[in-house]
Design an enzyme around this catalytic site. Structure first.
Site, PDB file in Angstrom:
ATOM      1  CE1 TYR A 123      66.502  76.918  13.139  1.00  0.00           C
ATOM      2  CE2 TYR A 123      65.012  76.545  11.310  1.00  0.00           C
ATOM      3  CZ  TYR A 123      65.672  76.084  12.425  1.00  0.00           C
ATOM      4  OH  TYR A 123      65.510  74.775  12.818  1.00  0.00           O
TER       5      TYR A 123
ATOM      6  CG  LEU B 124      75.882  64.030   1.984  1.00  0.00           C
ATOM      7  CD1 LEU B 124      75.776  65.293   1.161  1.00  0.00           C
ATOM      8  CD2 LEU B 124      74.655  63.145   1.768  1.00  0.00           C
TER       9      LEU B 124
ATOM     10  N   PRO C  61      68.956  65.446   8.351  1.00  0.00           N
ATOM     11  CG  PRO C  61      67.543  66.020   6.595  1.00  0.00           C
ATOM     12  CD  PRO C  61      68.056  66.535   7.899  1.00  0.00           C
ATOM     13  CG  LEU C  62      71.077  65.582   3.624  1.00  0.00           C
ATOM     14  CD1 LEU C  62      71.386  66.623   2.552  1.00  0.00           C
ATOM     15  CD2 LEU C  62      70.721  64.243   2.972  1.00  0.00           C
ATOM     16  N   GLY C  63      72.940  64.611   8.011  1.00  0.00           N
ATOM     17  CA  GLY C  63      74.005  64.794   8.997  1.00  0.00           C
ATOM     18  C   GLY C  63      74.758  66.088   8.742  1.00  0.00           C
TER      19      GLY C  63
HETATM   20  N1  LIG Z   1      64.744  71.202  15.578  1.00  0.00           N
HETATM   21  C1  LIG Z   1      66.034  71.457  15.606  1.00  0.00           C
HETATM   22  O1  LIG Z   1      66.644  71.599  16.690  1.00  0.00           O
HETATM   23  C2  LIG Z   1      66.778  71.585  14.315  1.00  0.00           C
HETATM   24  C3  LIG Z   1      68.179  71.636  14.291  1.00  0.00           C
HETATM   25  C4  LIG Z   1      68.809  71.732  13.051  1.00  0.00           C
HETATM   26  C5  LIG Z   1      68.043  71.784  11.873  1.00  0.00           C
HETATM   27  N2  LIG Z   1      66.685  71.755  11.940  1.00  0.00           N
HETATM   28  C6  LIG Z   1      65.841  71.749  10.711  1.00  0.00           C
HETATM   29  O2  LIG Z   1      66.247  70.661   9.916  1.00  0.00           O
HETATM   30  C7  LIG Z   1      66.522  71.116   8.585  1.00  0.00           C
HETATM   31  C8  LIG Z   1      67.604  70.255   7.989  1.00  0.00           C
HETATM   32  O3  LIG Z   1      68.790  70.384   8.741  1.00  0.00           O
HETATM   33  P1  LIG Z   1      70.147  70.952   8.142  1.00  0.00           P
HETATM   34  O4  LIG Z   1      69.869  71.814   6.954  1.00  0.00           O
HETATM   35  O5  LIG Z   1      70.872  71.558   9.262  1.00  0.00           O
HETATM   36  O6  LIG Z   1      70.941  69.625   7.770  1.00  0.00           O
HETATM   37  P2  LIG Z   1      70.947  68.615   6.534  1.00  0.00           P
HETATM   38  O7  LIG Z   1      69.725  68.745   5.703  1.00  0.00           O
HETATM   39  O8  LIG Z   1      71.336  67.306   7.096  1.00  0.00           O
HETATM   40  O9  LIG Z   1      72.195  69.133   5.712  1.00  0.00           O
HETATM   41  C9  LIG Z   1      72.256  70.390   5.127  1.00  0.00           C
HETATM   42  C10 LIG Z   1      73.676  70.583   4.636  1.00  0.00           C
HETATM   43  O10 LIG Z   1      73.950  69.647   3.604  1.00  0.00           O
HETATM   44  C11 LIG Z   1      74.231  70.340   2.389  1.00  0.00           C
HETATM   45  N3  LIG Z   1      73.452  69.686   1.330  1.00  0.00           N
HETATM   46  C12 LIG Z   1      72.107  69.684   1.158  1.00  0.00           C
HETATM   47  N4  LIG Z   1      71.773  68.960   0.075  1.00  0.00           N
HETATM   48  C13 LIG Z   1      72.925  68.493  -0.444  1.00  0.00           C
HETATM   49  C14 LIG Z   1      73.231  67.687  -1.573  1.00  0.00           C
HETATM   50  N5  LIG Z   1      72.275  67.222  -2.380  1.00  0.00           N
HETATM   51  N6  LIG Z   1      74.544  67.402  -1.822  1.00  0.00           N
HETATM   52  C15 LIG Z   1      75.521  67.854  -1.005  1.00  0.00           C
HETATM   53  N7  LIG Z   1      75.297  68.634   0.078  1.00  0.00           N
HETATM   54  C16 LIG Z   1      74.004  68.945   0.351  1.00  0.00           C
HETATM   55  C17 LIG Z   1      73.820  71.765   2.576  1.00  0.00           C
HETATM   56  O11 LIG Z   1      74.719  72.631   1.939  1.00  0.00           O
HETATM   57  P3  LIG Z   1      74.266  73.486   0.622  1.00  0.00           P
HETATM   58  O12 LIG Z   1      73.499  74.658   1.133  1.00  0.00           O
HETATM   59  O13 LIG Z   1      75.568  73.830  -0.005  1.00  0.00           O
HETATM   60  O14 LIG Z   1      73.439  72.568  -0.213  1.00  0.00           O
HETATM   61  C18 LIG Z   1      73.913  71.956   4.103  1.00  0.00           C
HETATM   62  O15 LIG Z   1      75.206  72.353   4.462  1.00  0.00           O
HETATM   63  C19 LIG Z   1      66.894  72.577   8.768  1.00  0.00           C
HETATM   64  O16 LIG Z   1      66.743  73.306   7.571  1.00  0.00           O
HETATM   65  C20 LIG Z   1      65.944  73.003   9.855  1.00  0.00           C
HETATM   66  O17 LIG Z   1      64.691  73.320   9.280  1.00  0.00           O
HETATM   67  C21 LIG Z   1      66.046  71.645  13.137  1.00  0.00           C
END
Ligand SMILES: NC(=O)c1ccc[n+]([C@@H]2O[C@H](COP(=O)([O-])OP(=O)(O)OC[C@H]3O[C@@H](n4cnc5c(N)ncnc54)[C@H](OP(=O)(O)O)[C@@H]3O)[C@@H](O)[C@H]2O)c1
Length: 276
Positions: free
Chosen positions: A60, A213, A206-208
């Site tokens: 990252y 949303l 988790p939020l896709g």
């Molecule tokens: N193991 C793997 O291959 C892998 C792959 C991907 C991710 N990950 C891990 O999983 C974690 C979560 O994944 P992710 O961050 O990609 O996806 P996510 O949690 O599903 O979604 C994050 C996105 O949603 C937005 N968001 C978050 N909270 C919100 C809310 N309350 N209302 C509206 N929009 C919201 C964020 O934008 P804003 O910044 O504008 O809030 C961001 O664009 C990552 O941080 C990482 O640690 C692991």
């Protein structure tokens, strides 16, 4: 964290709602954030809100996320668990290339220890199987590094049930991190395997990444519970399985506070029927 249940990561106990730190990097998870002070504020506030499980990876940024975590959270509080990962290279912003060679995993782990300024990583996860390297070889290399004292607990990510079982024959595996959310349940079989073995399941996206949303049933439940769609998506994950440890990611303080509050939202049987 109000309402947060807890879960065990090996001998460690954390709140069952974690913080995915990936989003504090620059656009495309590449380079430093535009607002470094803002990113530090989000990380500090996340801990103050009760998130005591932070997920990151050497890829990252690359490296940026781990450096920001060290800057924001040191000296590390006793109850904080930092989970990082190795096994993916970033030759350029859009490319995430598996590299599970033992010598790479060792140097990746050494780099994470240095950036996080730790002598041992509480939870080190193999980021993804490398199709060019036998999976057992990658897991075996991490098991050796664990024996050497550099890793407290081992996890795997982006695995099938077969790969999880293979890994478990080589070393104790305490967590699996796979893509999973209300709209994408392709890893349901892996989640069930985690439940059988008492292994924590960390759903990424988790939020896709925002797509969940937009779902009309999520919006409907949110409206009748006076909650936000993100809170419903997180509360559904928490209700769906006792081994679930969601790690929603954000770079926004407002979204962070909203997501933290999801820990106390309990969905009713009617809500769950609509979402299941
Ligand atoms: N193991 C793997 O291959 C892998 C792959 C991907 C991710 N990950 C891990 O999983 C974690 C979560 O994944 P992710 O961050 O990609 O996806 P996510 O949690 O599903 O979604 C994050 C996105 O949603 C937005 N968001 C978050 N909270 C919100 C809310 N309350 N209302 C509206 N929009 C919201 C964020 O934008 P804003 O910044 O504008 O809030 C961001 O664009 C990552 O941080 C990482 O640690 C692991």
């Amino acid at each position: 964290m109000t309402g947060a249940r807890t879960i065990r990561i090996g001998d460690l106990e954390v709140h069952r709602l974690g913080f995915g730190a990936m989003r504090v990097c620059g656009p495309q998870i590449w380079g430093p954030p535009k607002d470094r002070d803002g990113a530090i504020r989000v990380l500090k506030r996340a801990y103050r809100l009760g998130f005591n499980f932070f997920d990151t990876a050497d890829s990252y940024g690359p490296h940026v996320c781990e450096e920001l975590i060290a800057q924001a959270l040191r000296p590390y509080p006793n109850d904080l668990v930092i989970a990082t990962k190795g096994g993916l290279l970033r030759p350029s912003a859009p490319r995430w290339v598996p590299c599970g060679r033992p010598e790479h995993l060792k140097s990746a782990l050494e780099g994470s220890l240095k950036r996080l300024k730790l002598e041992c990583i509480d939870l080190y996860q193999l980021h993804a199987p490398d199709p060019e390297v036998p999976f057992a070889e990658s897991v075996g290399a991490l098991a050796e590094l664990q024996k050497a004292g550099m890793i407290r607990h081992l996890g795997v990510s982006n695995v099938s049930v077969r790969e999880l079982e293979l890994a478990r024959r080589i070393a104790p595996i305490v967590s699996v991190q796979n893509e999973y959310n209300l709209e994408d349940r392709a890893s349901e079989d892996v989640l069930k395997a985690c439940e059988r073995h008492g292994i924590a399941f960390l759903p990424w996206y988790p939020l896709g990444a925002g797509s969940v949303l937009k779902s009309s049933r999520v919006k409907q439940v949110a409206a009748r519970r006076n909650a936000t769609p993100a809170q419903v998506a997180i509360a559904w994950l928490l209700a769906h399985s006792r081994v679930m440890l969601p790690i929603p990611g954000t770079a926004s303080l407002a979204h962070l506070m909203e997501n933290a509050a999801a820990a106390k939202l309990r969905l009713s049987p009617d809500d769950l029927a609509m979402l299941d």
